[in-house]
Motif scaffolding. Structure first.
Motif, short mmCIF file in Angstrom:
data_model
loop_
_atom_site.label_atom_id
_atom_site.label_comp_id
_atom_site.label_asym_id
_atom_site.label_seq_id
_atom_site.Cartn_x
_atom_site.Cartn_y
_atom_site.Cartn_z
N THR A 155 0.85 -1.18 0.00
CA THR A 155 0.00 0.00 0.00
C THR A 155 0.90 1.24 0.00
O THR A 155 1.81 1.34 0.82
CB THR A 155 -0.90 0.02 1.26
N PRO A 156 0.67 2.16 -0.93
CA PRO A 156 1.52 3.35 -0.97
C PRO A 156 1.37 4.19 0.28
O PRO A 156 0.33 4.20 0.93
CB PRO A 156 1.01 4.10 -2.21
N GLN A 157 2.43 4.88 0.64
CA GLN A 157 2.39 5.78 1.79
C GLN A 157 2.78 7.19 1.33
O GLN A 157 3.87 7.36 0.82
CB GLN A 157 3.35 5.29 2.89
N ASP A 204 -5.58 8.13 -5.37
CA ASP A 204 -4.89 7.85 -6.63
C ASP A 204 -3.83 6.76 -6.46
O ASP A 204 -3.70 5.86 -7.29
CB ASP A 204 -4.23 9.12 -7.18
N GLY A 205 -3.06 6.84 -5.37
CA GLY A 205 -2.02 5.86 -5.14
C GLY A 205 -2.57 4.47 -4.92
O GLY A 205 -2.07 3.48 -5.48
N VAL A 254 -5.86 4.76 6.19
CA VAL A 254 -5.39 5.26 4.89
C VAL A 254 -5.51 6.78 4.92
O VAL A 254 -5.91 7.36 5.93
CB VAL A 254 -6.21 4.67 3.71
N ASP A 255 -5.19 7.44 3.83
CA ASP A 255 -5.16 8.91 3.83
C ASP A 255 -6.57 9.50 3.97
O ASP A 255 -7.53 8.99 3.41
CB ASP A 255 -4.51 9.40 2.53
N GLU A 304 -13.00 3.70 -13.17
CA GLU A 304 -12.28 4.44 -14.22
C GLU A 304 -10.84 3.96 -14.33
O GLU A 304 -10.31 3.80 -15.43
CB GLU A 304 -12.32 5.93 -13.90
N ARG A 305 -10.18 3.71 -13.19
CA ARG A 305 -8.78 3.28 -13.21
C ARG A 305 -8.64 1.89 -13.82
O ARG A 305 -7.60 1.57 -14.41
CB ARG A 305 -8.22 3.29 -11.78
N LEU A 306 -9.69 1.08 -13.70
CA LEU A 306 -9.65 -0.28 -14.25
C LEU A 306 -10.25 -0.35 -15.66
O LEU A 306 -10.63 -1.42 -16.13
CB LEU A 306 -10.39 -1.24 -13.31
N GLY A 307 -10.35 0.80 -16.32
CA GLY A 307 -10.79 0.82 -17.71
C GLY A 307 -12.25 0.53 -17.92
O GLY A 307 -12.65 0.01 -18.97
#
Length: 248
Positions: free
Chosen positions: A34-36, A41-42, A80-81, A95-98
């Motif tokens: 998981t991005p930090q 978006d991340g 999370v954020d 949207e991110r998964l097309g």
């Protein structure tokens, strides 16, 4: 029938196609960190990496570590954020998964649904509470097999603190506690508090610690409810996400 499930956690994002007839992963799961900070978006990029790893082109179920209302809108984001709050996760991830159809569900609710259908809660009536111990503490409450969604019992007050700050798996690691000390002084106190409020017949203990239940469950005494580890262990969220995407 196979549906893809993704489980978003505070430390990792993991997923795999799920065989809904067996209630198990159809392929070995793929995981990314998981991005930090864990911004929308991340995290969406991480979900895309997991789904793309399998070349998946069908419906996707996704868990989220917080309250999810109307199957899309994020209301809390403890691990999370904060920018997730009020985000329409279904639109963002779709949207991110097309354009793939996406279903979003609270992570512990997803894990609980899977355990009630295929695991430790199968066939159990009365009040059953699934608790997932990881970066935080997630909860799923069932009454006669029916889910009460978004309960968030990890945020009950315990010793003047948010319970998950005292009793989560991360808290054990952060305070360098032995499994026994964590079980006796943190988890048992938390379970006693939840039991006082809900009087469940069964506690199902999930999350990553479910793989190591023999290290801590024998040290938890004085709880009237039966306490068992999740049978699907840390894959329960993935399976439950896929079930929700399939309409179960």
């Amino acid at each position: 029938m196979q549906i893809f499930g993704v489980d978003i956690g505070g430390s990792g994002i993991k997923g795999a196609p799920v065989d809904l007839d067996k209630g198990d992963l159809a392929q070995e799961r793929h995981k990314v960190l998981t991005p930090q900070p864990a911004t929308p978006d991340g995290v969406a990029d991480g979900v895309k990496q997991v789904v793309d790893h399998f070349g998946w082109k069908g419906p996707v179920g996704v868990t989220f570590p917080g309250v999810v209302t109307d199957g899309a809108t994020i209301r809390t984001a403890a691990n999370v954020d904060d920018s997730w709050i009020d985000t329409d996760a279904r639109v963002l991830l779709g949207e991110r998964l097309g354009g793939l159809p996406v279903t979003v569900v609270n992570d512990a609710d997803a894990a609980g649904v899977a355990e009630m259908s295929f695991g430790a809660g199968r066939g159990r009536r009365g009040t059953v509470i699934m608790l997932t111990f990881g970066t935080g503490i997630g909860s799923a409450v069932f009454v006669d097999g029916v889910l009460v969604p978004n309960t968030e019992l990890g945020h009950l007050e315990l010793d003047g603190h948010d319970a998950e700050k005292r009793a989560s798996s991360k808290a054990r690691e952060d305070h360098d506690m032995t499994w026994e000390d964590w079980a006796v002084h943190r988890v048992r106190r938390y379970l006693a508090h939840v039991e006082m409020l809900f009087s469940p017949e069964l506690f199902i203990i999930g999350g990553g610690v479910s793989r190591k239940s023999q290290k801590f469950l024998p040290h938890i005494e004085g709880i009237k409810a039966e306490i068992v580890p999740a049978q699907l262990q840390n894959n329960a969220g993935i399976v439950g996400a896929a079930m929700r995407a399939a309409g179960h």
